[in-house]
Design an enzyme around this catalytic site. Structure first.
Site, PDB file in Angstrom:
ATOM      1  N   ASP A 142      -0.123   5.118   1.428  1.00 36.61           N
ATOM      2  CA  ASP A 142      -0.659   6.045   2.358  1.00 36.61           C
ATOM      3  C   ASP A 142       0.053   5.620   3.351  1.00 36.61           C
ATOM      4  O   ASP A 142      -1.046   4.480   3.743  1.00 36.61           O
ATOM      5  CB  ASP A 142      -1.989   6.799   2.065  1.00 36.61           C
ATOM      6  CG  ASP A 142      -1.746   7.642   0.979  1.00 36.61           C
ATOM      7  OD1 ASP A 142      -0.885   8.720   0.369  1.00 36.61           O
ATOM      8  OD2 ASP A 142      -2.834   8.066   0.523  1.00 36.61           O
ATOM      9  N   ASP A 172       0.792  -1.111   0.111  1.00 32.07           N
ATOM     10  CA  ASP A 172       0.096   0.516  -0.015  1.00 32.07           C
ATOM     11  C   ASP A 172       1.147   1.393  -0.113  1.00 32.07           C
ATOM     12  O   ASP A 172       2.028   1.742   0.118  1.00 32.07           O
ATOM     13  CB  ASP A 172      -0.897   0.401   1.561  1.00 32.07           C
ATOM     14  CG  ASP A 172      -2.351   0.739   1.426  1.00 32.07           C
ATOM     15  OD1 ASP A 172      -2.551   1.488   0.373  1.00 32.07           O
ATOM     16  OD2 ASP A 172      -1.688   1.937   2.609  1.00 32.07           O
TER      17      ASP A 172
END
Length: 272
Positions: free
Chosen positions: A11, A9
């Site tokens: 963020d 991922d």
């Protein structure tokens, strides 16, 4: 090339905050963002906010300048470089956008370490305004997943990546994430895979409700230092298991030449 695919991922996993919020806050548009948030999906709101920034005279260079100073834990870049050096196939699956992610990764000097970035399209149009579009066009049709936001099902992306790899390659996945959107892909991982949720973040809380729903092994992390430690330990463990499996297969071939009446030498006892 090792048999490991590492999916990050972006963020609060690679960078240590939400890149959307970071840009909005740093450019002074937090109040307008919060005012509009209840009225539309997040992805649509980010496109609207880019229009507002443009109309107020904020340039692409202003946005890039903010992205260049986004906070990142000092051990994350070494972890990415080490995983790549060990032959892992690194990919990004993120609900941010392509412009933000590529701007940040290029500035950090690590864009070339990733073979693929799966995220919402983001590009500068002919007016010099940043456009942010949904990865999945929910205005045309739903992706059909109740766990995920309307613009992106990360589980479907993981399915596509898994299906694009030949079963003969015997690849194993390590998935790192923090948000509720990372829960759906964690359910798609297989028994020989690993899920690395960030401790005390939404995906961790969802997994903790019923860890047995996941087939993959679960290994939590709290910050960039622990991310590096856990990730490299898992890569090393997989490499050792692969080597042991190869040696075992090789030994089976050699045993074919040993006659049934031949015996292996006995192990001699060693005095302490």
């Amino acid at each position: 090339m090792s048999g490991i695919v590492v999916v990050f991922d972006f963020d609060k996993t690679i960078v240590d905050c939400d890149s959307d919020n970071w840009v909005i806050d740093e450019l002074g548009f937090t109040d307008l963002f919060n005012q509009l948030l209840p009225t539309m999906p997040w992805n649509s709101l980010m496109d609207r906010m880019m229009m507002e920034l443009h109309s107020e005279g904020k340039t692409i260079e202003d946005i890039e300048g903010v992205l260049h100073r986004i906070p990142i834990h000092p051990r994350v870049i070494p972890a990415i470089k080490a995983a790549h050096a060990l032959g892992c196939d690194l990919r990004v699956v993120s609900d941010a956008n392509m412009f933000f992610i590529e701007t940040i990764l290029k500035h950090l000097g690590i864009r070339e370490y990733f073979s693929e970035i799966n995220t919402n399209p983001g590009y500068v149009n002919e007016e010099g305004r940043l456009r942010i579009l949904p990865y999945h066009d929910f205005n045309k049709a739903s992706h059909g997943c109740s766990l995920c936001p309307p613009n992106m099902c990360k589980g479907l992306i993981i399915d596509r990546i898994q299906n694009s790899i030949s079963p003969d390659d015997n690849k194993r996945f390590i998935y790192l994430g923090d948000g509720s959107g990372d829960y759906c892909p964690s359910l798609r991982l297989k028994e020989r895979d690993f899920m690395m949720p960030r401790k005390n973040f939404p995906v961790w809380d969802l997994i903790c409700k019923d860890p047995l729903l996941l087939k993959a092994e679960i290994h939590g992390w709290s910050d960039g230092e622990e991310l590096e430690q856990v990730l490299l330990q898992l890569i090393n463990r997989i490499s050792v298991e692969e080597s042991a499996q190869f040696i075992s297969s090789d030994c089976k071939l050699h045993t074919l030449s040993i006659s049934a009446h031949e015996t292996l030498p006995k192990v001699l006892p060693v005095r302490p």
